[in-house]
Design an enzyme around this catalytic site. Structure first.
Site, PDB file in Angstrom:
ATOM      1  N   GLU A   1       9.026   1.423  11.225  1.00  0.00           N
ATOM      2  CA  GLU A   1      10.097   2.408  11.003  1.00  0.00           C
ATOM      3  C   GLU A   1       9.413   3.764  10.954  1.00  0.00           C
ATOM      4  O   GLU A   1       8.757   4.088   9.962  1.00  0.00           O
ATOM      5  CB  GLU A   1      10.815   2.129   9.674  1.00  0.00           C
TER       6      GLU A   1
ATOM      7  N   GLY B   1       6.584   5.085   8.112  1.00  0.00           N
ATOM      8  CA  GLY B   1       5.756   6.288   8.068  1.00  0.00           C
ATOM      9  C   GLY B   1       5.855   7.026   9.387  1.00  0.00           C
ATOM     10  O   GLY B   1       6.802   6.826  10.161  1.00  0.00           O
ATOM     11  N   SER B   2       4.868   7.849   9.661  1.00  0.00           N
ATOM     12  CA  SER B   2       4.947   8.701  10.852  1.00  0.00           C
ATOM     13  C   SER B   2       4.699   7.904  12.130  1.00  0.00           C
ATOM     14  O   SER B   2       4.053   6.848  12.110  1.00  0.00           O
ATOM     15  CB  SER B   2       3.905   9.815  10.743  1.00  0.00           C
TER      16      SER B   2
ATOM     17  N   THR C   1       0.909   7.416  12.791  1.00  0.00           N
ATOM     18  CA  THR C   1       0.276   6.284  12.097  1.00  0.00           C
ATOM     19  C   THR C   1       0.769   4.966  12.685  1.00  0.00           C
ATOM     20  O   THR C   1      -0.006   4.013  12.817  1.00  0.00           O
ATOM     21  CB  THR C   1       0.554   6.345  10.575  1.00  0.00           C
ATOM     22  N   GLY C   2       2.047   4.908  13.064  1.00  0.00           N
ATOM     23  CA  GLY C   2       2.571   3.694  13.701  1.00  0.00           C
ATOM     24  C   GLY C   2       1.761   3.329  14.941  1.00  0.00           C
ATOM     25  O   GLY C   2       1.400   2.175  15.161  1.00  0.00           O
TER      26      GLY C   2
ATOM     27  N   GLU D   1       9.043  16.415  14.974  1.00  0.00           N
ATOM     28  CA  GLU D   1       9.542  16.165  13.619  1.00  0.00           C
ATOM     29  C   GLU D   1       8.835  17.126  12.666  1.00  0.00           C
ATOM     30  O   GLU D   1       7.624  17.027  12.461  1.00  0.00           O
ATOM     31  CB  GLU D   1       9.247  14.717  13.210  1.00  0.00           C
TER      32      GLU D   1
ATOM     33  N   LYS E   1       0.887  -1.170   0.000  1.00  0.00           N
ATOM     34  CA  LYS E   1       0.000   0.000   0.000  1.00  0.00           C
ATOM     35  C   LYS E   1       0.919   1.214   0.000  1.00  0.00           C
ATOM     36  O   LYS E   1       1.386   1.661   1.043  1.00  0.00           O
ATOM     37  CB  LYS E   1      -0.868  -0.029   1.261  1.00  0.00           C
TER      38      LYS E   1
ATOM     39  N   CYS F   1      13.606  10.755   7.227  1.00  0.00           N
ATOM     40  CA  CYS F   1      13.385  10.319   8.616  1.00  0.00           C
ATOM     41  C   CYS F   1      14.634  10.537   9.464  1.00  0.00           C
ATOM     42  O   CYS F   1      14.543  10.902  10.627  1.00  0.00           O
ATOM     43  CB  CYS F   1      12.965   8.855   8.644  1.00  0.00           C
TER      44      CYS F   1
HETATM   45  P1  NAD Z   1       2.135   8.484   7.107  1.00  0.00           P
HETATM   46  O1  NAD Z   1       2.254   7.842   8.441  1.00  0.00           O
HETATM   47  O2  NAD Z   1       1.134   9.548   6.925  1.00  0.00           O
HETATM   48  O3  NAD Z   1       1.798   7.365   5.984  1.00  0.00           O
HETATM   49  C1  NAD Z   1       2.604   6.227   5.770  1.00  0.00           C
HETATM   50  C2  NAD Z   1       1.755   5.152   5.091  1.00  0.00           C
HETATM   51  O4  NAD Z   1       0.751   4.688   5.993  1.00  0.00           O
HETATM   52  C3  NAD Z   1       1.005   5.668   3.865  1.00  0.00           C
HETATM   53  O5  NAD Z   1       0.968   4.648   2.897  1.00  0.00           O
HETATM   54  C4  NAD Z   1      -0.384   5.958   4.422  1.00  0.00           C
HETATM   55  O6  NAD Z   1      -1.418   5.947   3.455  1.00  0.00           O
HETATM   56  C5  NAD Z   1      -0.545   4.806   5.407  1.00  0.00           C
HETATM   57  N1  NAD Z   1      -1.532   5.067   6.470  1.00  0.00           N
HETATM   58  C6  NAD Z   1      -1.938   6.257   6.964  1.00  0.00           C
HETATM   59  N2  NAD Z   1      -2.830   6.064   7.959  1.00  0.00           N
HETATM   60  C7  NAD Z   1      -2.976   4.716   8.108  1.00  0.00           C
HETATM   61  C8  NAD Z   1      -3.742   3.898   8.977  1.00  0.00           C
HETATM   62  N3  NAD Z   1      -4.560   4.399   9.894  1.00  0.00           N
HETATM   63  N4  NAD Z   1      -3.639   2.545   8.857  1.00  0.00           N
HETATM   64  C9  NAD Z   1      -2.807   2.009   7.951  1.00  0.00           C
HETATM   65  N5  NAD Z   1      -2.050   2.741   7.081  1.00  0.00           N
HETATM   66  C10 NAD Z   1      -2.132   4.078   7.161  1.00  0.00           C
HETATM   67  O7  NAD Z   1       3.604   8.982   6.727  1.00  0.00           O
HETATM   68  P2  NAD Z   1       4.030   9.878   5.475  1.00  0.00           P
HETATM   69  O8  NAD Z   1       3.566  11.276   5.690  1.00  0.00           O
HETATM   70  O9  NAD Z   1       3.662   9.178   4.209  1.00  0.00           O
HETATM   71  O10 NAD Z   1       5.641   9.821   5.570  1.00  0.00           O
HETATM   72  C11 NAD Z   1       6.385  10.664   6.384  1.00  0.00           C
HETATM   73  C12 NAD Z   1       6.770   9.964   7.675  1.00  0.00           C
HETATM   74  O11 NAD Z   1       7.473   8.752   7.378  1.00  0.00           O
HETATM   75  C13 NAD Z   1       7.722  10.776   8.530  1.00  0.00           C
HETATM   76  O12 NAD Z   1       7.300  10.741   9.867  1.00  0.00           O
HETATM   77  C14 NAD Z   1       9.057  10.049   8.393  1.00  0.00           C
HETATM   78  O13 NAD Z   1       9.931  10.216   9.477  1.00  0.00           O
HETATM   79  C15 NAD Z   1       8.604   8.643   8.228  1.00  0.00           C
HETATM   80  N6  NAD Z   1       9.660   7.822   7.593  1.00  0.00           N
HETATM   81  C16 NAD Z   1      10.379   6.962   8.388  1.00  0.00           C
HETATM   82  C17 NAD Z   1      11.418   6.210   7.828  1.00  0.00           C
HETATM   83  C18 NAD Z   1      12.232   5.251   8.683  1.00  0.00           C
HETATM   84  O14 NAD Z   1      12.948   4.435   8.121  1.00  0.00           O
HETATM   85  N7  NAD Z   1      12.153   5.319  10.006  1.00  0.00           N
HETATM   86  C19 NAD Z   1      11.723   6.331   6.466  1.00  0.00           C
HETATM   87  C20 NAD Z   1      10.967   7.211   5.701  1.00  0.00           C
HETATM   88  C21 NAD Z   1       9.932   7.959   6.271  1.00  0.00           C
END
Ligand code: NAD
Length: 502
Positions: A265, A242-243, A246-247, A401, A190, A302
């Protein structure tokens, strides 16, 4: 703006297309939801493609296809065959670098030169894990009596749900499908709603490379698609990047539905800690290295080192040099080959960055460089680097962040002061330490709450560990190892088998 450098990429961009529909079991299917996602080109502010988001029904079909493909086509194929297919895919990524890079450039504003440079690591992750298939032993034999034997081995999980962000669309997809497929899993990906196109092209390339239908499935969609995927009872493992927000949501969604393994992550607010013994170096070289790490991808990284801790003796001089050099990061058209600093990925991201700049001003920090002044008159989501100094370690610009080109510079007195400020964070992704004092570095690293630590005692750029690099984040940055051979094991579960014999 350099017209000749943009012309070629603009015309290539006009001819570029990929089907934006759920890709499952080897072909595209209609999304069965009425909800439409309209994507905006960050460089122009205009909408440039739209699609129906994948529904819970689409999720169900994709997961079922992945489950059947796992049992019938992928789990049990010979390691040499799996390796050959993945190496063919890595070659296909290189051969299609132009289109893959263009999608990421257009969809999230990554400068085209940077997007092209990311093709090599993206293909490299697939190649690294393909090569690992016949090189890494899957377990060990436990000590036991003469008439019994216990082996501890590793098995693939089954169906892996991979949720990826928009900041490195292709690299993040490859970093997940490389180890997942090499370990013998099938995947349902996804991608971020903003950047599904390079992943969809990758899925077609995988099919052409011999990846059987159903082994890679892609669902263009938003949070609702992600949530349905996370909840699905036939998903065996989740890998999320992701963020942190969301995690946390995913953790509670899993807790409320089925128990399944996952690794997360998430976000970061990583420190760059500079001791005054770096006065022995050319400060302009030091600044160049610091800015490269913190402003890369417009700060949307990140592991971006967005908290810069500088020891008092060198604080004024280094701050002045950082500000001087940051002024040369001019936001420009990402389709121009000479551009190194593009727009932010979305209007939402730009608004978030501007809000943090306003909060920083209100917090009493000194605004040394204001990126809002670097905004072009163009309608895209452009902003230049912003630097605050004299930052309160508890203020939002030091704690949260921002995910944009905003740097917070904080002074420190001594080692203890530095460790206190560095660890005053709920995140723990990465850190950089500048010092020539190796015993200090060793002690400091053991006290830092961070998964990846870079100790710099020289401004030379060594090659490093490359694809063998792996780490596990701390705190709200997540958990689970990604990268390297240890990251391979994240996509497997341990099983013990006892043989009792006559
Ligand atoms: P995000 O958390 O908004 O989205 C990440 C993914 O999760 C997307 O595909 C999104 O559609 C999906 N998502 C959103 N809500 C969800 C839910 N309730 N259930 C399941 N899936 C859901 O993050 P973003 O804005 O796309 O990316 C930026 C973030 O990613 C920053 O916080 C950054 O630090 C982090 N990031 C971390 C790493 C790492 O390796 N630690 C690497 C790259 C980015």
């Amino acid at each position: 703006m350099n017209q000749s450098a943009t012309r070629n990429w603009r015309s290539l961009a006009t001819d570029l297309s990929v089907e934006i529909k759920p890709f499952l079991n080897g072909s595209h299917h209609d999304a069965t939801s009425d909800s439409l996602f309209i994507a905006t080109n960050p460089a122009t502010g205009h909408s440039h493609f739209q699609y129906h988001i994948s529904s819970a029904d689409n999720v169900d079909s994709a997961v079922l296809a992945a489950k059947i493909a796992w049992e019938e086509k992928w789990r049990d194929i010979n390691p040499s065959q799996r390796k050959h297919i993945l190496l063919t895919l890595a070659d296909a990524i290189i051969s299609n670098s132009r289109d893959l890079a263009l999608f990421d450039c257009l969809d999230m504003g990554k400068p085209i030169q940077t997007a092209l440079q990311e093709i090599f690591p993206a293909a490299g992750f697939i190649r690294y894990y393909a090569e690992s298939i016949d090189k890494i032993s899957r377990g060990s034999v436990a000590p036991s009596s003469q008439d019994s034997m216990e082996i501890q081995t590793y098995r693939p999980h089954g169906v892996v749900a991979a949720l990826t962000p928009w900041n490195f669309p292709l690299i993040n997809t490859c970093l997940k499908i490389g180890p997942a497929l090499a370990a013998g899993n099938t995947v349902v990906i996804k991608p971020s709603e903003l950047t599904p196109r390079s992943t969809l092209l990758l899925a077609s390339l995988a099919q052409e490379s011999g990846v059987p239908n159903g082994v890679i499935n892609v669902l263009p969609g938003d949070a609702s698609t992600g949530e349905a995927l996370v909840k699905h009872p036939l998903v065996d493992h989740i890998t999320f990047t992701g963020s942190s927000a969301t995690g946390k949501t995913i953790l509670s969604t899993i807790g409320d539905s089925t128990i399944k393994s996952l690794h997360l992550e998430c976000g970061g607010k990583s420190p760059e800690i500079v001791f005054s013994d770096i006065q022995k170096y050319d400060l302009s070289e030091v600044s160049k290295t610091i800015l490269r790490a913190s402003l890369w991808n417009q700060g949307q990284v990140c592991v971006s080192r967005s908290r810069i801790l500088i020891q008092q003796e060198v604080y004024q001089k280094l701050t002045a040099e950082l500000v001087r050099q940051a002024q040369s990061f001019t936001p420009q058209d990402p389709l121009d080959e000479t551009t190194t600093f593009g727009p932010l990925s979305s209007k939402r991201q730009l608004e978030q960055v501007v809000t943090y700049i306003e909060e920083g001003c209100k917090s009493g920090a000194k605004l040394n460089l204001d990126g809002r002044n670097a905004c072009t008159s163009e309608p895209g989501f452009f902003i230049g680097p912003t630097i605050f100094s004299e930052v309160d370690p508890d203020s939002s610009i030091a704690q949260e962040e921002i995910f944009g080109p905003v740097l917070s510079i904080l002074p420190f007195k001594d080692e203890q002061d530095a460790i206190n400020i560095a660890n005053n964070s709920r995140y723990g992704l990465a850190a950089t330490l500048w010092t020539k004092n190796i015993s200090r570095a060793n002690k400091f690293a053991s006290q830092l709450r961070a998964g990846k630590i870079h100790i710099i005692a020289s401004t030379n750029q060594p090659e490093g560990a490359g694809f063998a690099h792996s780490a596990e984040p701390v705190g709200q940055s997540g958990f689970g190892v990604e990268g390297g051979t240890n990251g391979f094991l994240s996509y497997m579960r341990q099983q013990s088998i006892t043989f009792s014999m006559d």
